[in-house]
Design an enzyme around this catalytic site. Structure first.
Site, PDB file in Angstrom:
ATOM      1  N   TYR A 149      -1.744  -0.849  10.707  1.00 43.69           N
ATOM      2  CA  TYR A 149      -2.138  -1.029   9.576  1.00 43.69           C
ATOM      3  C   TYR A 149      -0.310   0.013   8.542  1.00 43.69           C
ATOM      4  O   TYR A 149       0.218  -1.108   8.330  1.00 43.69           O
ATOM      5  CB  TYR A 149      -3.276  -0.316   9.500  1.00 43.69           C
ATOM      6  CG  TYR A 149      -3.174  -0.482   6.962  1.00 43.69           C
ATOM      7  CD1 TYR A 149      -3.601  -1.986   7.310  1.00 43.69           C
ATOM      8  CD2 TYR A 149      -2.939   0.477   5.977  1.00 43.69           C
ATOM      9  CE1 TYR A 149      -4.230  -2.080   5.735  1.00 43.69           C
ATOM     10  CE2 TYR A 149      -3.464  -0.036   5.163  1.00 43.69           C
ATOM     11  CZ  TYR A 149      -3.632  -0.881   4.122  1.00 43.69           C
ATOM     12  OH  TYR A 149      -3.605  -1.656   3.021  1.00 43.69           O
ATOM     13  N   SER A 176       0.788  -0.649   0.234  1.00 40.08           N
ATOM     14  CA  SER A 176       0.365   0.066  -0.339  1.00 40.08           C
ATOM     15  C   SER A 176       0.285   1.149   0.236  1.00 40.08           C
ATOM     16  O   SER A 176       2.072   1.232  -0.024  1.00 40.08           O
ATOM     17  CB  SER A 176      -0.859   0.012   0.652  1.00 40.08           C
ATOM     18  OG  SER A 176      -1.279   1.530   1.738  1.00 40.08           O
TER      19      SER A 176
END
Length: 259
Positions: free
Chosen positions: A147, A134
């Protein structure tokens, strides 16, 4: 091209489901793995892939459940796509120990257990593994400590695999998408939709307003990049983290005031 065996974790929705569609379309035998049976079965019926309901974050699950099911159909694995992830929202102060462990398990342990389980097969086939990272693998978004940390670590895992197993013919790469229209991202749009009375499309346009292409990617666009990195056309590429973000990371933030 000879049909390959492709294993996709988190294959029931989003990028994983889009990959399942593309890879089965080109004739590969595809296994999609996830915790939720309903979305997996839906994609399996649509694509002809094989669904396996399992937790990919533990060696026990791979050894006792996932690999035995795959081996009922084939003795080879050519491509592993580590797409399982999510969770980990909150600051250091906000996150409980349990939430932290869930974030690490969902994003990092899942990839580690998956590559360790599939590695003997990938060495035999001189295959490759693709980690779905990501922009959070490269920079920190707000209030997403678990995350961000796990996705940063995912790049380190990818590089370690590329370094240690390249001599045995295994390639390892990662992609780092920006905003992608997926069910997970749709959920992240909800606070903006409520605050500004936006539609879903308006919320996506709002978060992409400073992105050069000014739009999110589709899951298919990301899957096409995955297809390339897992193909013979990318045979010399390993240890790479491909950014797919519509140009977001080229923007010089301090100059946005002049836009």
């Amino acid at each position: 091209m000879e049909a390959r065996t492709v294993v996709i974790t988190g294959g029931g929705t989003g990028i994983g489901a889009a990959c399942a569609q593309l890879f089965t379309l080109q004739g590969d035998k595809v296994f999609i793995i996830g915790r939720r049976a309903e979305p997996l079965q839906k994609i399996a019926q649509e694509t002809g892939s094989i669904a396996i309901v399992a937790d990919v974050s533990t060696a026990t699950s791979w050894d006792e459940n996932i690999l035995p099911q795959i081996q009922q159909y084939t003795d080879r694995i050519d491509v592993l796509i580590c797409n399982a992830g999510g969770m980990g929202l909150g600051t250091v102060e906000d996150m409980s120990d349990q939430q932290w462990r869930q974030a690490i398990s969902a994003n990092l342990d899942s990839a580690f257990a998956s590559i360790r389980g599939c590695l003997p097969f990938l060495i035999r086939s001189q295959g490759n593994v693709l980690f779905i990272g990501s922009l959070a693998s490269l920079a920190a978004g707000p209030e997403a400590c678990g995350y961000v940390t796990a996705k940063h670590a995912l790049i380190g895992l990818m590089r370690s695999v590329a370094r240690d197993y390249g001599r045995q013919g295994v390639r390892a790469n990662a992609i780092c998408p920006g905003w992608v229209k997926t069910p997970m991202a749709d959920a992240e749009m909800q606070p903006l939709m409520e605050q500004h009375q936006f539609s879903l499309d308006e919320a996506y346009r709002y978060v992409c307003r400073d992105v050069p292409l000014q739009r999110p990617a589709s899951a298919k666009e990301i899957a096409l990049a995955c297809k390339f990195l897992c193909s013979a056309d990318a045979s010399i590429i390993t240890g790479a983290a491909l950014v797919i973000d519509g140009g977001a990371t080229v923007v010089d933030l301090p100059t946005l005031a002049f836009t």
